[in-house]
Design a protein around this motif. Structure first.
Motif, mmCIF file in Angstrom:
data_model
loop_
_atom_site.group_PDB
_atom_site.id
_atom_site.type_symbol
_atom_site.label_atom_id
_atom_site.label_comp_id
_atom_site.label_asym_id
_atom_site.label_seq_id
_atom_site.Cartn_x
_atom_site.Cartn_y
_atom_site.Cartn_z
ATOM 1 N N CYS A 74 -5.156 -3.580 -1.640
ATOM 2 C CA CYS A 74 -4.116 -2.804 -0.709
ATOM 3 C C CYS A 74 -3.730 -1.949 -1.804
ATOM 4 O O CYS A 74 -3.490 -0.790 -1.226
ATOM 5 N N ALA A 75 -3.200 -2.219 -2.986
ATOM 6 C CA ALA A 75 -2.705 -1.346 -3.772
ATOM 7 C C ALA A 75 -3.498 -0.192 -4.292
ATOM 8 O O ALA A 75 -2.901 0.773 -4.437
ATOM 9 N N ALA A 76 -4.639 -0.609 -4.582
ATOM 10 C CA ALA A 76 -5.794 0.378 -5.087
ATOM 11 C C ALA A 76 -5.809 1.537 -3.879
ATOM 12 O O ALA A 76 -6.195 2.648 -4.071
ATOM 13 N N ILE A 77 -5.833 0.732 -2.666
ATOM 14 C CA ILE A 77 -6.167 1.800 -1.519
ATOM 15 C C ILE A 77 -5.075 2.842 -1.214
ATOM 16 O O ILE A 77 -5.122 4.134 -1.032
ATOM 17 N N GLY A 78 -3.654 2.232 -1.754
ATOM 18 C CA GLY A 78 -2.683 3.043 -1.612
ATOM 19 C C GLY A 78 -2.589 4.065 -2.641
ATOM 20 O O GLY A 78 -2.157 5.237 -2.406
ATOM 21 N N MET A 79 -3.136 3.786 -3.744
ATOM 22 C CA MET A 79 -3.288 4.652 -4.910
ATOM 23 C C MET A 79 -4.078 5.817 -4.472
ATOM 24 O O MET A 79 -4.076 6.994 -4.837
ATOM 25 N N ALA A 80 -5.372 5.233 -4.019
ATOM 26 C CA ALA A 80 -6.373 6.351 -3.717
ATOM 27 C C ALA A 80 -5.713 7.532 -2.642
ATOM 28 O O ALA A 80 -6.302 8.619 -2.654
ATOM 29 N N CYS A 81 -4.958 6.926 -1.702
ATOM 30 C CA CYS A 81 -4.455 7.533 -0.626
ATOM 31 C C CYS A 81 -3.352 8.706 -1.111
ATOM 32 O O CYS A 81 -3.176 9.951 -0.844
ATOM 33 N N GLY A 82 -2.809 8.190 -2.143
ATOM 34 C CA GLY A 82 -1.771 8.958 -2.906
ATOM 35 C C GLY A 82 -2.348 10.102 -3.671
ATOM 36 O O GLY A 82 -1.754 11.114 -3.937
ATOM 37 N N THR A 83 -3.679 10.014 -4.196
ATOM 38 C CA THR A 83 -4.260 11.000 -4.773
ATOM 39 C C THR A 83 -5.010 11.782 -3.766
ATOM 40 O O THR A 83 -5.838 12.806 -4.189
ATOM 41 N N GLY A 84 -4.925 11.662 -2.563
ATOM 42 C CA GLY A 84 -5.670 12.401 -1.608
ATOM 43 C C GLY A 84 -7.349 12.025 -1.404
ATOM 44 O O GLY A 84 -7.747 12.734 -0.568
ATOM 45 N N MET A 85 -7.652 10.976 -2.017
ATOM 46 C CA MET A 85 -9.019 10.263 -1.876
ATOM 47 C C MET A 85 -9.209 9.415 -0.582
ATOM 48 O O MET A 85 -9.411 8.266 -0.825
ATOM 49 N N PHE A 86 -8.961 10.081 0.403
ATOM 50 C CA PHE A 86 -9.195 9.505 1.680
ATOM 51 C C PHE A 86 -10.540 8.699 2.223
ATOM 52 O O PHE A 86 -10.625 7.739 2.652
ATOM 53 N N LEU A 87 -11.584 9.419 1.932
ATOM 54 C CA LEU A 87 -13.109 8.860 1.950
ATOM 55 C C LEU A 87 -12.973 7.512 1.008
ATOM 56 O O LEU A 87 -13.517 6.549 1.604
ATOM 57 N N MET A 88 -12.499 7.505 -0.094
ATOM 58 C CA MET A 88 -12.546 6.229 -0.974
ATOM 59 C C MET A 88 -11.668 5.199 -0.560
ATOM 60 O O MET A 88 -12.213 4.054 -0.548
ATOM 61 N N SER A 97 0.854 -1.068 0.014
ATOM 62 C CA SER A 97 0.043 -0.099 0.104
ATOM 63 C C SER A 97 1.074 1.206 -0.111
ATOM 64 O O SER A 97 0.693 2.060 -0.694
ATOM 65 N N ALA A 98 1.779 1.414 0.927
ATOM 66 C CA ALA A 98 2.497 2.341 0.851
ATOM 67 C C ALA A 98 3.544 2.670 -0.366
ATOM 68 O O ALA A 98 3.561 3.822 -0.816
ATOM 69 N N GLY A 99 3.994 1.466 -1.015
ATOM 70 C CA GLY A 99 4.858 1.675 -2.268
ATOM 71 C C GLY A 99 3.833 2.187 -3.404
ATOM 72 O O GLY A 99 4.431 3.206 -4.404
ATOM 73 N N ALA A 100 2.694 1.686 -3.256
ATOM 74 C CA ALA A 100 1.417 2.168 -4.441
ATOM 75 C C ALA A 100 1.444 3.627 -4.265
ATOM 76 O O ALA A 100 1.409 4.546 -5.086
ATOM 77 N N CYS A 101 1.081 3.985 -2.930
ATOM 78 C CA CYS A 101 0.937 5.446 -2.744
ATOM 79 C C CYS A 101 2.182 6.665 -2.974
ATOM 80 O O CYS A 101 2.138 7.260 -3.617
ATOM 81 N N VAL A 102 3.460 5.825 -2.810
ATOM 82 C CA VAL A 102 4.475 6.708 -3.084
ATOM 83 C C VAL A 102 4.897 6.765 -4.690
ATOM 84 O O VAL A 102 5.027 7.993 -5.077
#
Length: 245
Positions: free
Chosen positions: A122-136, A56-61
């Motif tokens: 988990c990767a999709a959730i990390g990507m969502a956090c990376g774009t700032g879409m915390f609710l999603m 997740s963190a890797g996908a976010c970064v």
């Protein structure tokens, strides 16, 4: 920090706010991944806390880099392409290699597909956090936990007897003779389709042991059968294998 980095912002305060934003998004990806990884860890799956958090963190970064890094390079006067979709597409493809490593085949049964799908989510959730879409990201995490926990209970209670083929398993377990009553009670309560069972007392230099060897017919996967013996401290040795005849 590189001086060229600050040319992207009007002042140091903006740069600091931007760094805090990045840390918030990475931290959120770690938090949501922790919840999913904890469920996998508790149920004893192949990929647990660390794997889910790193995915997740890797996908976010990677997502943050695709959104901000290349754009900054263009603004600083360097050649580059600001195309976030490129890295996002590679994350989706690349996570498949990690997920494939959690899938195992034993005879006619395949294990680990749910864990692989959890890593993908988990990767999709990390990507969502990376774009700032915390609710999603939060919503996806909650619904994923519902699927992993509640739907599993539904499957076991309402579908297991209808949807899974019965398998022949051989179970061998041993314990100190002091726990013979607990062992017999465990076997009697845990299994109702015992085809063959042997009980014998073994004596060696360490003491006396009761060894129970049995064949059962079950429609549960090996991991579920193993859960019956989980946290039973009086069991010193356990072997479970599927029999093909």
């Amino acid at each position: 920090m590189d001086i060229a980095y600050f040319t992207t912002f009007n002042n140091f305060s903006e740069a600091l706010n931007f760094e805090c934003l990045l840390l918030l998004r990475i931290g959120a990806s770690i938090l949501f991944a922790f919840l999913l990884g904890l469920e996998r860890e508790v149920t004893g799956k192949f990929a647990g806390l660390r794997t889910h958090i790193l995915v997740s963190a890797g996908a976010c970064v990677f997502t943050l880099l695709s959104i901000f890094a290349f754009k900054m390079q263009i603004m600083d006067g360097f050649a580059g392409v600001n195309d976030p979709a490129r890295i996002a597409a590679q994350i989706i493809t690349g996570i498949g290699f990690i997920g494939a490593g959690t899938v195992m085949r034993h005879g006619n049964n395949i294990y680990g597909i749910t864990t692989a799908a959890t890593l993908w989510m988990c990767a999709a959730i990390g990507m969502a956090c990376g774009t700032g879409m915390f609710l999603m990201a939060a919503t996806a995490t909650i619904f994923s936990l519902i699927v992993l926990v509640l739907v599993r209970k539904f499957e076991r209670n309402f579908l297991s007897s209808k949807s899974y083929e019965s398998k022949l398993m051989e179970i061998k377990l041993s314990s100190s003779i002091l726990y013979i009553e607990q062992m017999n009670e465990l076997v009697d309560k845990g299994f109702n389709k015992i085809q063959k069972i042997e009980r014998k007392i073994v004596n060696d230099e360490k003491g006396s042991y009761i060894v129970i060897k049995m064949r059962i017919l079950s429609n549960c996967p090996l991991s579920d059968v193993n859960d019956i013996f989980k946290d039973k401290n009086f069991i010193e040795k356990l072997e479970i294998q599927e029999i093909y005849e």
